[in-house]
Design a protein around this motif. Sequence first.
Motif, short mmCIF file in Angstrom:
data_model
loop_
_atom_site.label_atom_id
_atom_site.label_comp_id
_atom_site.label_asym_id
_atom_site.label_seq_id
_atom_site.Cartn_x
_atom_site.Cartn_y
_atom_site.Cartn_z
N SER A 1 -2.45 4.84 12.94
CA SER A 1 -3.09 6.23 12.75
C SER A 1 -3.47 7.21 14.08
CB SER A 1 -4.37 6.12 11.79
OG SER A 1 -5.27 5.36 12.62
N GLN B 1 -10.06 -0.85 -1.75
CA GLN B 1 -10.65 0.26 -1.29
C GLN B 1 -9.76 1.72 -1.92
OE1 GLN B 1 -13.65 -0.45 0.86
NE2 GLN B 1 -12.90 -2.44 0.47
N ARG C 1 0.74 -1.28 0.15
CA ARG C 1 -0.12 -0.03 -0.05
C ARG C 1 0.99 1.17 -0.06
NH1 ARG C 1 -4.02 0.71 5.04
NH2 ARG C 1 -2.11 1.18 5.98
N VAL D 1 -11.63 1.38 13.86
CA VAL D 1 -10.46 0.73 13.15
C VAL D 1 -9.33 1.69 13.23
CG1 VAL D 1 -11.18 1.97 10.89
CG2 VAL D 1 -9.95 -0.08 10.71
N ASP E 1 -5.74 2.22 11.50
CA ASP E 1 -4.78 2.00 10.26
C ASP E 1 -3.39 2.09 11.03
OD1 ASP E 1 -6.43 1.66 8.01
OD2 ASP E 1 -7.15 3.53 8.34
N MET F 1 -9.02 -5.38 1.05
CA MET F 1 -8.73 -4.04 1.80
C MET F 1 -8.22 -2.99 0.79
SD MET F 1 -6.20 -3.75 5.11
CE MET F 1 -4.96 -4.34 4.20
N TRP G 1 -11.66 -5.18 9.96
CA TRP G 1 -12.66 -4.61 9.83
C TRP G 1 -13.66 -4.50 8.43
CZ3 TRP G 1 -14.68 -0.15 6.94
CH2 TRP G 1 -15.38 0.62 7.46
N VAL G 2 -12.95 -4.72 7.44
CA VAL G 2 -13.41 -4.87 5.98
C VAL G 2 -14.25 -6.32 6.01
CG1 VAL G 2 -11.69 -3.45 4.82
CG2 VAL G 2 -11.46 -5.84 4.78
N THR H 1 -8.07 -4.00 13.43
CA THR H 1 -7.33 -3.49 12.30
C THR H 1 -8.08 -3.32 11.15
OG1 THR H 1 -6.96 -5.87 11.37
CG2 THR H 1 -5.60 -5.01 13.27
N ARG H 2 -7.65 -2.68 10.01
CA ARG H 2 -8.40 -2.44 8.72
C ARG H 2 -8.80 -3.73 8.27
NH1 ARG H 2 -11.32 1.42 6.96
NH2 ARG H 2 -9.94 3.09 7.90
N LYS H 3 -7.60 -4.59 8.33
CA LYS H 3 -7.83 -5.95 7.41
C LYS H 3 -9.07 -6.80 8.23
CE LYS H 3 -5.13 -10.25 7.00
NZ LYS H 3 -3.76 -11.05 7.05
N ARG I 1 -19.90 -2.76 11.80
CA ARG I 1 -18.77 -1.86 11.59
C ARG I 1 -18.82 -0.51 12.42
NH1 ARG I 1 -17.76 -2.35 5.00
NH2 ARG I 1 -16.85 -4.71 5.06
#
Length: 307
Positions: free
Chosen positions: A198, A94, A45, A283, A285, A91, A270-271, A266-268, A278
């Motif tokens: 984050s 997005q 990413r 979440v 990052d 992920m 959460w998706v 985590t984002r991974k 949700r």
Amino acid sequence: MPVSLVLGALAHFRKLGVSPAVSPLPVLCCGNLSVGGTGKTILVRDLARRLEARGERPHILSRGYGGRLQGPLRVDIAHHTARDVGDEPFMLAQQFPVWIGANRAETARLAAESGATCLVMDDGLQNLTLRQTLRLITIDGSTGLGNGRTLPAGPLREPASKGLERADAIVLIGRDDTALAARLPPHLPYLAAKLIPSAAIRRLQGKQVIAFAGIGRPAKFFDMLTDAGAAPMRMIAFDDHHDYSERDCRRLSVLSHQPGAVLVTTRKDWVKLPDWLRDDVVVIDVELLWADPGAPERLLDLLMANV
């Protein structure tokens, strides 16, 4: 050990006579030697964002591990789910065009036809269907290469010596607790980086945090929360690529509604949660902070110089 030797020999023979396809586009492979938890997808990413900032149109190629669909296909977040295409591809989709399929040569062709100017492989160091312009190996600094043995006697997918022979650089993520940098081949450059959370993590300080994660090493996520002053009062670890069932989600929902509790993941992860859950989950990052801010740009200079 005997099983490791047999599997290693089979993997070697499967590679014999394989002629990788050559894409007209530069191909950056972010791979690893060990299973799970190295930060490889975060590296993908980061570098894809940097390529976009240069005016490039990076498309990401993934095997689609854990997904029900085999591909080759482009991930469509409006119609696919993480269960369809795998959590990491979903992920990444997005933000970027993502293709899944075991045959990277085929997904590379489709990406080129769809307007990509460069390709980033999320994993694939051991995949020989597509020639790679630049090969990066991601290593977790806290675990290094483990006991140095291949599966199932150790964490390695292939002997380290074989993988390092094909690498153009090492990206060491986190503190080098195993002194790996001193043991790398002297000709092989390595770059150091660490994962940072984050800004949302600051809002968790002083809260009753309940953290859950289904990643390669959930303890890394829990430790990150603790280091940021948001030590979880409860930690729930799932297997990597965990498929959240209805029962899991109901259980998490009950926890999120405890007085004063804040559910964090985590984002991974959460998706993969249903929409109705949700909104109850914070979440966090993570980003890469490079020891040398210019190092990743020099890697990309090298990649694009091979066009």
